[in-house]
Design a protein around this motif. Structure first.
Motif, mmCIF file in Angstrom:
data_model
loop_
_atom_site.group_PDB
_atom_site.id
_atom_site.type_symbol
_atom_site.label_atom_id
_atom_site.label_comp_id
_atom_site.label_asym_id
_atom_site.label_seq_id
_atom_site.Cartn_x
_atom_site.Cartn_y
_atom_site.Cartn_z
ATOM 1 N N THR A 1 0.817 -1.206 0.000
ATOM 2 C CA THR A 1 0.000 0.000 0.000
ATOM 3 C C THR A 1 0.850 1.255 0.000
ATOM 4 O O THR A 1 0.363 2.323 -0.353
ATOM 5 N N SER A 2 2.111 1.151 0.395
ATOM 6 C CA SER A 2 2.950 2.335 0.463
ATOM 7 C C SER A 2 4.038 2.262 -0.601
ATOM 8 O O SER A 2 4.762 1.282 -0.701
ATOM 9 N N CYS B 1 4.983 10.210 -1.828
ATOM 10 C CA CYS B 1 4.758 8.883 -1.262
ATOM 11 C C CYS B 1 3.272 8.699 -0.992
ATOM 12 O O CYS B 1 2.621 9.609 -0.482
ATOM 13 N N THR B 2 2.789 7.508 -1.277
ATOM 14 C CA THR B 2 1.367 7.264 -1.107
ATOM 15 C C THR B 2 0.988 7.038 0.345
ATOM 16 O O THR B 2 -0.122 7.322 0.751
ATOM 17 N N SER C 1 1.736 15.041 -8.146
ATOM 18 C CA SER C 1 0.455 14.598 -7.597
ATOM 19 C C SER C 1 0.216 13.159 -8.015
ATOM 20 O O SER C 1 0.947 12.609 -8.850
ATOM 21 N N GLN C 2 -0.817 12.551 -7.426
ATOM 22 C CA GLN C 2 -1.088 11.149 -7.736
ATOM 23 C C GLN C 2 -2.573 10.897 -7.852
ATOM 24 O O GLN C 2 -3.383 11.562 -7.210
ATOM 25 N N ASP C 3 -2.903 9.929 -8.674
ATOM 26 C CA ASP C 3 -4.284 9.463 -8.833
ATOM 27 C C ASP C 3 -4.279 7.996 -8.405
ATOM 28 O O ASP C 3 -3.798 7.129 -9.130
ATOM 29 N N TYR C 4 -4.799 7.747 -7.190
ATOM 30 C CA TYR C 4 -4.770 6.390 -6.649
ATOM 31 C C TYR C 4 -5.548 5.426 -7.533
ATOM 32 O O TYR C 4 -5.117 4.288 -7.757
ATOM 33 N N ALA C 5 -6.665 5.858 -8.026
ATOM 34 C CA ALA C 5 -7.524 4.969 -8.814
ATOM 35 C C ALA C 5 -6.833 4.506 -10.093
ATOM 36 O O ALA C 5 -7.049 3.388 -10.559
ATOM 37 N N ASN D 1 -3.446 4.504 -10.440
ATOM 38 C CA ASN D 1 -2.056 4.136 -10.155
ATOM 39 C C ASN D 1 -1.089 4.955 -10.994
ATOM 40 O O ASN D 1 -0.147 4.436 -11.612
ATOM 41 N N VAL E 1 1.134 8.740 -11.309
ATOM 42 C CA VAL E 1 1.691 9.936 -10.698
ATOM 43 C C VAL E 1 1.953 10.947 -11.806
ATOM 44 O O VAL E 1 2.376 10.579 -12.913
#
Length: 125
Positions: free
Chosen positions: A30-31, A52-53, A71-75, A77, A79
């Motif tokens: 997850t990290s 870092c997530t 920036s990041q988009d978790y959905a 995956n 960056v």
């Protein structure tokens, strides 16, 4: 197998903007920390920005603070590196890299185990 694929490079005039993307796959933790690096001809690889997530930690090189945003988009995956007010000295091959299981952003290339193939950014004056 962790894989990273960059996209979004190109040629712009000074003062312009570009958005780089880095899609990461093949990990289950997850990290993860993802860093953006660049390398100009005849120069060493330089850390530009990292995120870092796990805890949202970020870091930026002094040369890009106030101009670049990571920036990041978790959905997805993915960056992103939004680059504004680009300068000719930003011209380089840009790489994204990943370190699985970390929670503190780092700009040191030696801290990262997985690398993408790179995308070229060229800024003309």
């Amino acid at each position: 197998q962790v894989q990273l694929v960059e996209s979004g490079g190109g040629s712009v005039q000074a003062g312009g903007s570009l958005r780089l993307s880095c899609a990461i796959s093949g990990y289950t933790y997850t990290s993860v920390c993802l860093g953006w690096f660049r390398q100009a001809p005849g120069k060493g690889r330089e850390g530009v920005a990292a995120i870092c997530t796990g805890g949202g930690s970020t870091d930026y090189a002094d040369s890009v603070k106030g101009r670049f945003t990571v920036s990041q988009d978790y959905a997805k995956n993915t960056v992103y590196l939004d680059m504004n007010s680009l300068k000719p000295e930003d011209t380089a091959m840009y790489y994204c890299a990943a370190q699985i299981g970390w929670m503190v952003a780092s700009l040191l290339p030696s801290d990262y185990d997985y690398w993408g193939q790179g995308t070229q950014v060229t800024v003309s004056s």
